[in-house]
Design an enzyme around this catalytic site. Structure first.
Site, PDB file in Angstrom:
ATOM      1  N   TRP A 113      61.262 -12.811 -10.453  1.00 45.77           N
ATOM      2  CA  TRP A 113      62.295 -13.475 -11.165  1.00 45.77           C
ATOM      3  C   TRP A 113      62.791 -14.762 -10.832  1.00 45.77           C
ATOM      4  O   TRP A 113      63.014 -15.715 -11.453  1.00 45.77           O
ATOM      5  CB  TRP A 113      63.612 -12.281 -11.235  1.00 45.77           C
ATOM      6  CG  TRP A 113      63.435 -11.385 -11.768  1.00 45.77           C
ATOM      7  CD1 TRP A 113      63.390 -10.059 -11.173  1.00 45.77           C
ATOM      8  CD2 TRP A 113      62.969 -11.099 -13.345  1.00 45.77           C
ATOM      9  NE1 TRP A 113      63.007  -8.986 -12.337  1.00 45.77           N
ATOM     10  CE2 TRP A 113      63.032  -9.596 -13.343  1.00 45.77           C
ATOM     11  CE3 TRP A 113      63.104 -11.807 -14.392  1.00 45.77           C
ATOM     12  CZ2 TRP A 113      62.594  -9.227 -14.751  1.00 45.77           C
ATOM     13  CZ3 TRP A 113      62.786 -11.251 -15.749  1.00 45.77           C
ATOM     14  CH2 TRP A 113      62.638  -9.803 -15.591  1.00 45.77           C
TER      15      TRP A 113
ATOM     16  N   ASP B 149      70.933 -15.503  -8.799  1.00 51.12           N
ATOM     17  CA  ASP B 149      70.704 -14.620  -9.728  1.00 51.12           C
ATOM     18  C   ASP B 149      70.849 -13.073  -9.056  1.00 51.12           C
ATOM     19  O   ASP B 149      70.306 -12.818  -8.300  1.00 51.12           O
ATOM     20  CB  ASP B 149      69.193 -14.673 -10.122  1.00 51.12           C
ATOM     21  CG  ASP B 149      68.899 -13.511 -11.193  1.00 51.12           C
ATOM     22  OD1 ASP B 149      69.476 -12.762 -11.458  1.00 51.12           O
ATOM     23  OD2 ASP B 149      67.632 -13.344 -11.512  1.00 51.12           O
TER      24      ASP B 149
ATOM     25  N   LYS C 123      71.647  -3.684 -15.428  1.00 53.16           N
ATOM     26  CA  LYS C 123      71.376  -3.097 -14.018  1.00 53.16           C
ATOM     27  C   LYS C 123      72.437  -2.356 -13.520  1.00 53.16           C
ATOM     28  O   LYS C 123      72.293  -1.160 -13.211  1.00 53.16           O
ATOM     29  CB  LYS C 123      70.810  -4.175 -13.151  1.00 53.16           C
ATOM     30  CG  LYS C 123      69.336  -4.807 -13.212  1.00 53.16           C
ATOM     31  CD  LYS C 123      68.718  -4.752 -14.660  1.00 53.16           C
ATOM     32  CE  LYS C 123      67.190  -5.561 -14.504  1.00 53.16           C
ATOM     33  NZ  LYS C 123      66.970  -6.735 -14.528  1.00 53.16           N
TER      34      LYS C 123
HETATM   35  C1  LIG Z   1      66.325  -7.801 -15.120  1.00 49.50           C
HETATM   36  C2  LIG Z   1      66.327  -9.007 -14.437  1.00 49.50           C
HETATM   37  C3  LIG Z   1      66.381 -10.416 -14.912  1.00 49.50           C
HETATM   38  C4  LIG Z   1      66.152 -10.447 -16.287  1.00 49.50           C
HETATM   39  O1  LIG Z   1      67.399 -10.196 -17.068  1.00 49.50           O
HETATM   40  P1  LIG Z   1      67.434 -10.315 -18.737  1.00 49.50           P
HETATM   41  O2  LIG Z   1      68.778 -10.131 -18.763  1.00 49.50           O
HETATM   42  O3  LIG Z   1      66.425  -9.408 -19.203  1.00 49.50           O
HETATM   43  O4  LIG Z   1      67.084 -11.819 -18.879  1.00 49.50           O
HETATM   44  C5  LIG Z   1      66.387 -11.558 -14.196  1.00 49.50           C
HETATM   45  N1  LIG Z   1      66.586 -11.376 -12.835  1.00 49.50           N
HETATM   46  C6  LIG Z   1      66.861 -10.284 -12.260  1.00 49.50           C
HETATM   47  C7  LIG Z   1      66.827 -10.394 -10.677  1.00 49.50           C
HETATM   48  C8  LIG Z   1      66.528  -9.068 -12.797  1.00 49.50           C
HETATM   49  O5  LIG Z   1      66.554  -7.941 -12.200  1.00 49.50           O
END
Ligand SMILES: *Cc1c(COP(=O)(O)O)cnc(C)c1O
Length: 362
Positions: A104, A173, A197
């Site tokens: 990511w 993030d 998540k």
């Molecule tokens: C799942 C995830 C993403 C992607 O998220 P989307 O909402 O599908 O764009 C980005 N960063 C992390 C750390 C993730 O676990």
């Protein structure tokens, strides 16, 4: 009718609290007695206003955000934030530091590079297959921000504490560990998290943005990709994902009123992760893939002695009501995601299963 529920260790979309699902079910045909479903009402209605305002207020209370922080609920997932962050905050001549700790992070870096933005990857754990969180990083004193991924969903690592950037604002993030533990929001210019998540269903992304960052957004950006557009309209510039936001609101209420806040949540998350790591570390059958000091409390990645055994493990686990234990397709192995809504009881049952599986297959 009582539906069958199984232990859900999915990495995302992932488990939600059962009480939240039941509340949705109960209110689904008529939200608070209004005679319409949350999927049928106007986002300009007083019913929805109350929902989004409550979600914002609860987010602020849980994360201890003061008035300089704005809470937004946007679409496009965390992946759109990879693009919006450099687009909104890096103008001509400015540069940002990025820390690369997995898939990511790499995607976030790529989205800045695509736009020709000046960024510097100041640290990376790629040399050891992203199995650790880099320490003692030299940040650029003139960086506009430092971007990190707080929890690496695929590699199973997590920042135990955030790095000291010597006053440079952090951007993170936090998709896979938001609301799993308390943290000091003060060093952050912005943080974001796809809801699917730890917060709710897919379709909405939480963005927390500090006022000075918001004020610095230039005017000449595409309307939908500008934080100011959404902040000035309470995340309702266009039709928001009402159902997803409603579910998030119920999850936040559950966190506050049933769990009792983020200190309690962290305590519970530690207990769950400890139990699973202990089971992994007890012998040499299971092997954790992350370095011990970098281990995630959310996504626990491990291997078995062979790929054949890993396949057998995932298959037999499913037959025993444990879903979602296959590792990400890019890394293989096994992964158990122990997000907030996964109860301790599920982890206890899983570790019992793992002990029995090892006995039969070692
Ligand atoms: C799942 C995830 C993403 C992607 O998220 P989307 O909402 O599908 O764009 C980005 N960063 C992390 C750390 C993730 O676990």
């Amino acid at each position: 009718m009582k539906e069958k529920r199984i232990y859900n260790f999915n990495a995302g979309p992932a488990a939600l609290p059962l009480s939240v699902l039941e509340e949705i079910q109960e209110s689904f045909l008529s939200l608070n007695g209004c005679g319409m479903s949350i999927t049928e009402i106007s986002h300009r209605s007083k019913e929805f206003d109350a929902i989004i305002d409550d979600a914002i207020a609860r987010t602020k209370r849980l994360l201890k955000l003061d008035d300089k922080f704005h809470v937004l609920f946007l679409q496009g997932g965390a992946s759109t934030q990879f693009c919006m962050v450099p687009m909104n905050f890096l103008s001509e001549g400015q540069s940002a530091d990025y820390v690369s700790t997995g898939t990511w992070s790499q995607k976030a870096i790529k989205e800045a590079q695509i736009q020709g933005k000046k960024i510097k990857v100041v640290a990376s754990s790629e040399d050891k297959n992203f199995s650790y969180i880099p320490q003692n990083i030299q940040f650029s004193s003139d960086a506009r921000f430092v971007h990190i991924t707080s929890n690496n969903t695929i590699k199973g690592t997590e920042w135990a504490s955030y790095p000291d950037t010597k006053g440079v604002p952090l951007i993170a993030d936090m998709s896979s560990d938001i609301l799993s533990r308390p943290f000091d929001p003060e060093p952050f210019g912005l943080f974001y998290a796809g809801a699917q998540k730890n917060m709710g269903p897919a379709g909405v992304c939480l963005v927390v943005i500090r006022d000075d960052f918001l004020q610095s957004v230039p005017d000449n950006l595409p309307t939908m990709l500008k934080y100011t557009t959404h902040a000035s309209k309470n995340s309702m510039f266009n039709t928001p994902p009402c159902f997803a936001i409603y579910t998030v609101q119920l999850v936040l209420k559950w966190l506050e009123e049933t769990i009792g806040g983020l200190d309690k949540m962290q305590e519970l998350n530690r207990k769950k992760a400890q139990l699973l790591y202990q089971t992994i570390d007890a012998g040499d059958f299971y092997k954790g893939t992350a370095m011990p000091d970098s281990r995630s409390l959310m996504n626990i990645t491990f291997r078995l002695p062979s790929e054949e055994l890993e396949q057998k493990f995932v298959k037999e686990a499913l037959a025993n009501n444990f879903a979602g234990l296959k590792g990400h397709r890019s890394v293989g192995g096994c992964r158990a995601s122990l997000y907030n809504a996964v109860p301790l009881e599920a982890v206890q049952a899983l570790t019992d299963f793992m002990v029995a599986f090892e006995r039969k297959n070692r």
